[in-house]
Design an enzyme around this catalytic site. Structure first.
Site, mmCIF file in Angstrom:
data_model
loop_
_atom_site.group_PDB
_atom_site.id
_atom_site.type_symbol
_atom_site.label_atom_id
_atom_site.label_comp_id
_atom_site.label_asym_id
_atom_site.label_seq_id
_atom_site.Cartn_x
_atom_site.Cartn_y
_atom_site.Cartn_z
ATOM 1 N N ARG A 1 45.098 31.200 40.896
ATOM 2 C CA ARG A 1 43.995 31.894 41.566
ATOM 3 C C ARG A 1 44.383 32.379 42.952
ATOM 4 O O ARG A 1 43.712 33.242 43.523
ATOM 5 C CB ARG A 1 42.794 30.960 41.689
ATOM 6 N N GLU B 1 52.585 44.943 37.614
ATOM 7 C CA GLU B 1 52.167 43.667 38.209
ATOM 8 C C GLU B 1 53.237 42.594 38.114
ATOM 9 O O GLU B 1 53.346 41.754 38.992
ATOM 10 C CB GLU B 1 50.814 43.149 37.694
ATOM 11 N N CYS C 1 40.374 32.206 45.766
ATOM 12 C CA CYS C 1 41.053 30.953 46.047
ATOM 13 C C CYS C 1 40.652 29.966 44.955
ATOM 14 O O CYS C 1 39.739 30.234 44.170
ATOM 15 C CB CYS C 1 40.607 30.411 47.392
ATOM 16 N N LYS D 1 44.295 35.582 39.658
ATOM 17 C CA LYS D 1 43.826 35.706 38.277
ATOM 18 C C LYS D 1 42.394 36.224 38.198
ATOM 19 O O LYS D 1 42.102 37.144 37.448
ATOM 20 C CB LYS D 1 43.934 34.339 37.594
ATOM 21 N N GLU E 1 48.119 50.178 29.663
ATOM 22 C CA GLU E 1 48.290 48.729 29.721
ATOM 23 C C GLU E 1 49.778 48.363 29.906
ATOM 24 O O GLU E 1 50.110 47.459 30.682
ATOM 25 C CB GLU E 1 47.712 48.082 28.456
ATOM 26 N N HIS F 1 50.628 68.965 32.358
ATOM 27 C CA HIS F 1 49.708 69.334 33.437
ATOM 28 C C HIS F 1 50.065 68.641 34.746
ATOM 29 O O HIS F 1 49.224 68.520 35.636
ATOM 30 C CB HIS F 1 48.267 69.015 33.021
ATOM 31 N N ASN G 1 35.817 29.147 48.600
ATOM 32 C CA ASN G 1 36.263 30.332 47.865
ATOM 33 C C ASN G 1 35.158 31.364 48.010
ATOM 34 O O ASN G 1 34.024 31.100 47.632
ATOM 35 C CB ASN G 1 36.485 29.991 46.383
ATOM 36 N N GLY G 2 35.506 32.530 48.567
ATOM 37 C CA GLY G 2 34.494 33.569 48.778
ATOM 38 C C GLY G 2 34.688 34.196 50.142
ATOM 39 O O GLY G 2 35.764 34.074 50.745
ATOM 40 N N LYS H 1 51.180 46.263 33.069
ATOM 41 C CA LYS H 1 51.927 45.003 32.924
ATOM 42 C C LYS H 1 53.223 45.093 33.725
ATOM 43 O O LYS H 1 53.572 44.159 34.440
ATOM 44 C CB LYS H 1 52.271 44.712 31.453
ATOM 45 N N TRP I 1 44.175 32.495 48.626
ATOM 46 C CA TRP I 1 44.547 33.907 48.526
ATOM 47 C C TRP I 1 43.871 34.567 49.720
ATOM 48 O O TRP I 1 42.657 34.722 49.746
ATOM 49 C CB TRP I 1 44.043 34.478 47.206
HETATM 50 O O1 M6R Z 1 38.758 38.285 34.052
HETATM 51 P P1 M6R Z 1 38.666 39.768 33.865
HETATM 52 O O2 M6R Z 1 39.001 40.203 32.493
HETATM 53 O O3 M6R Z 1 37.351 40.320 34.321
HETATM 54 O O4 M6R Z 1 39.768 40.359 34.839
HETATM 55 C C1 M6R Z 1 39.929 41.734 34.981
HETATM 56 C C2 M6R Z 1 41.195 42.076 35.710
HETATM 57 O O5 M6R Z 1 41.188 41.507 36.991
HETATM 58 C C3 M6R Z 1 42.459 41.605 34.963
HETATM 59 O O6 M6R Z 1 42.511 42.129 33.679
HETATM 60 C C4 M6R Z 1 43.714 42.038 35.749
HETATM 61 O O7 M6R Z 1 43.832 43.423 35.731
HETATM 62 C C5 M6R Z 1 44.959 41.371 35.163
HETATM 63 N N1 M6R Z 1 45.815 40.923 36.221
HETATM 64 C C6 M6R Z 1 45.745 42.275 34.314
HETATM 65 O O8 M6R Z 1 46.893 41.684 33.807
#
Ligand code: M6R
Length: 609
Positions: free
Chosen positions: A27, A490, A2, A604, A483, A506, A98-99, A487, A74
């Site tokens: 967040r 998400e 959050c 995030k 990657e 395989h 937050n937590g 992308k 969140w």
């Molecule tokens: O802040 P960080 O680099 O530790 O975050 C790691 C992942 O949570 C972050 O890369 C996440 O996978 C992104 N949403 C990818 O786009």
């Protein structure tokens, strides 16, 4: 996950909290709320939905406040709803959190038995219930908070205001990020720095077990265990980020802006080291011979940062000939990692606040490893807890999908690999110079790809109805396949998988059917021929092949579509091959009407395990 924000000062508009929440919305964004003291008592407004839904129910014009809190949620405990939204308030005490309070069940049952009635299903509500209970017993607000905190198990960043003490804001940190902003018009707290950039560039990064008491006239930070006051001046850091860096700057979305900021992110990250590799090793405490004492490197990260780590493994093993293990952070500490005197640990994290990455770093340190971190946020937990930091200079990354932080991480790892390689002798000065001159040319290469944005948008339009996509790559471009798929998943919610192209036979080849889009990264390197054979295998089964390549001539007529990228040094090819895949995911998401900056279910910074 959050976001929290708080203000206390001589009086400002409620806009100060709304601005902060706007910058924190990445967040968490399933509900939002504010609580403030405007001289007439505690006012609380909260609702399910986004910040714009909260803005609809706020008084117009926005009132002035002396102290207040904001929260963007969140959900972890209790579904997104107005009742479960923060701030939670009981008896004039309002709390944002937050937590996770892990023992909230036990605390809630005890409080209910004592006659407290709860409104929400959240773990957080136990906190104002307890504090207001102690206030009723006659304790001061500070004493009530200090009596409550030791009873809480779990992680928290808390903001607390109370009707009875109208010009005071409490901020407490244990395990979740929290910064204090020192501004001209008052004091602030927030989950991260960008939330407060319009108001100050002076920050104190709170440590676990600290409580900050902010009043109109001053503030103090107290170490809760020793009950001592921490001198604030020694801890104040001036941040060079500007408010404009956390704006969209004319782009429709942060993600698009951040994709376009990659030429600068790469240069800003390598610039300070390029002429002085020895200084880089020095700053990380690695001997100038590149490895002495370092027999192997363990790199740990999550999500996109994990993909950067995989690219780093190729680079470091190739240039420095030092063995590298890469782990997903959430797995690392449960596999009893073997650390000996020759093990150097490295976390990679954009935010520096990812709970699993921090836990892995602590595990490695507990087992005796020296810990480096590659991190984008000055003052973040990871950067403060590591023995040394290699900063990426991508600037604030707001879009939930990581883009510029990824290329900046790869840039930092390239620099490290070159420096280690020069140190070990695995890399000659001539070869190093060749890679460095390609590295310096990268921003121009990336700009060429960005200029083809519109072409990629058109191609994206043909993929929006796909149910699934495969991404294939080999060698150093295998992590780019991962990657690219991440992308797309998400941002557009289309199923996608990344595979090493050689692994297709395989299993994954069974997925290929007529017109299944298969994105192949085929760079001009020693594996190109093998990749071309993989393309043939896909074509033979009716797949639609879209190739990212710096060598279209090598493809003949094997590809259905080509996304051409400029040629660069083979070790740097991930930099150019990832950009079209970021743009592709972005445009597919936008065309499908998805909220690309705030994709569903994601936040995030994942600050809970
Ligand atoms: O802040 P960080 O680099 O530790 O975050 C790691 C992942 O949570 C972050 O890369 C996440 O996978 C992104 N949403 C990818 O786009």
């Amino acid at each position: 996950m959050c976001g929290i924000v708080g203000y206390v000062g001589k009086a400002d508009s409620l806009q100060v909290l709304i601005d902060g929440l706007k910058r924190l919305e990445y967040r968490g964004y399933d509900s939002a709320g504010v609580a403030f003291l405007d001289g007439r008592g505690l006012e609380v407004y909260k609702t399910k939905g986004k910040l714009r839904d909260l803005q609809r129910i706020l008084p117009d014009p926005l009132p002035h406040l002396r102290a207040g809190l904001g929260h963007t949620r969140w959900a972890t405990h209790g579904a997104p709803s107005s009742t479960n939204a923060h701030p939670h308030h009981v008896g004039g005490v309002a709390v944002v959190h937050n937590g996770i309070i892990e023992n909230y069940h036990e605390l809630k049952s005890r409080l209910q038995a004592e006659g407290h009635s709860f409104l929400s299903e959240t773990d957080t509500e136990v906190i104002p219930q307890m504090i207001s209970g102690y206030l009723k017993e006659g304790l001061s607000l500070r004493a009530a908070i200090e009596k409550t905190l030791p009873l809480l198990r779990g992680s928290y960043a808390l903001g607390i205001v109370c009707e009875a003490v109208p010009e005071t804001l409490f901020a407490i940190r244990k395990g979740s990020p929290l910064v204090i902003g020192i501004g001209e018009r008052g004091y602030y707290c927030a989950s991260d720095v960008p939330a407060l950039l319009p108001y100050t560039n002076k920050f104190v990064f709170m440590e676990d077990g600290q409580m900050c008491v902010m009043m109109t006239e001053g503030m103090e930070i107290i170490d809760l265990a020793s009950k001592t006051t921490i001198p604030v001046r020694d801890k104040t850091v001036e941040i060079s980020w500007t408010p404009a860096m956390a704006e969209k700057g004319g782009h429709d979305h942060f993600m698009h802006k951040e994709i376009f900021e990659q030429p600068a992110a790469i240069m800003d990250t390598v610039g300070e080291w390029i002429d002085n590799p020895v200084r880089l090793l020095d700053s990380l405490g690695i001997c100038a011979d590149g490895t002495s004492g370092v027999k192997r490197l363990q790199i740990v990260a999550c999500g996109t940062s994990y993909h950067a780590a995989l690219v780093g493994k190729y680079m470091i093993e190739n240039l420095a000939r030092v063995p590298v293990e890469v782990d997903i952070a959430s797995e690392y500490r449960y596999r009893e990692p073997i650390i000996d005197g020759g093990t150097l640990f490295m976390s990679i994290t954009q935010s520096g606040e990812t709970a699993d990455t921090l836990a892995a770093q602590r595990e490695a340190k507990d087992r005796g490893a020296r810990a480096l971190t590659v991190c984008n946020v000055v003052g973040s937990t990871s950067s403060r807890e590591a023995d040394a930091v290699l900063y990426t200079h991508a600037g604030p990354e707001i879009g939930v999908a990581s883009t510029k932080a990824f290329t900046a991480q790869m840039a930092a790892l390239t620099m490290l690999a070159i420096c280690m390689g020069l140190g070990t002798g695995g890399l000659s000065r001539r070869d190093a110079d060749e890679i460095i001159s390609s590295l310096l040319a990268l921003p121009a290469c990336v700009k060429v790809i960005l200029a083809g944005d519109e072409k990629i948008r058109k191609l994206s339009g043909t993929l929006t109805d796909s149910r699934s996509l495969l991404y294939l790559g080999r060698g150093i471009n295998y992590p780019i396949a991962l990657e690219g798929a991440l992308k797309l998943k998400e941002i557009s919610y289309i199923h996608a998988e990344g595979y090493p192209a050689g692994e297709m036979k395989h299993g994954p080849i069974a997925l290929i059917e007529e017109n299944l889009p298969v994105i192949v990264v085929a760079s001009l390197n020693s594996l190109l021929e093998k990749t071309l054979s993989n393309i043939e295998e896909v074509k033979a089964r009716g797949g639609r092949v879209i190739v990212v390549t710096d060598s279209p001539v090598s493809l003949g007529n094997k590809a259905d579509e080509v996304m051409e990228v400029p040629h660069t040094h083979p070790l740097l090819s991930p930099f150019v091959s990832v950009i079209p895949l970021q743009l592709l995911a972005y445009h597919v998401g936008v065309i499908k009407g998805c909220d690309v900056d705030q994709p569903r279910n994601l936040a995030k910074s994942v600050t809970v395990e």
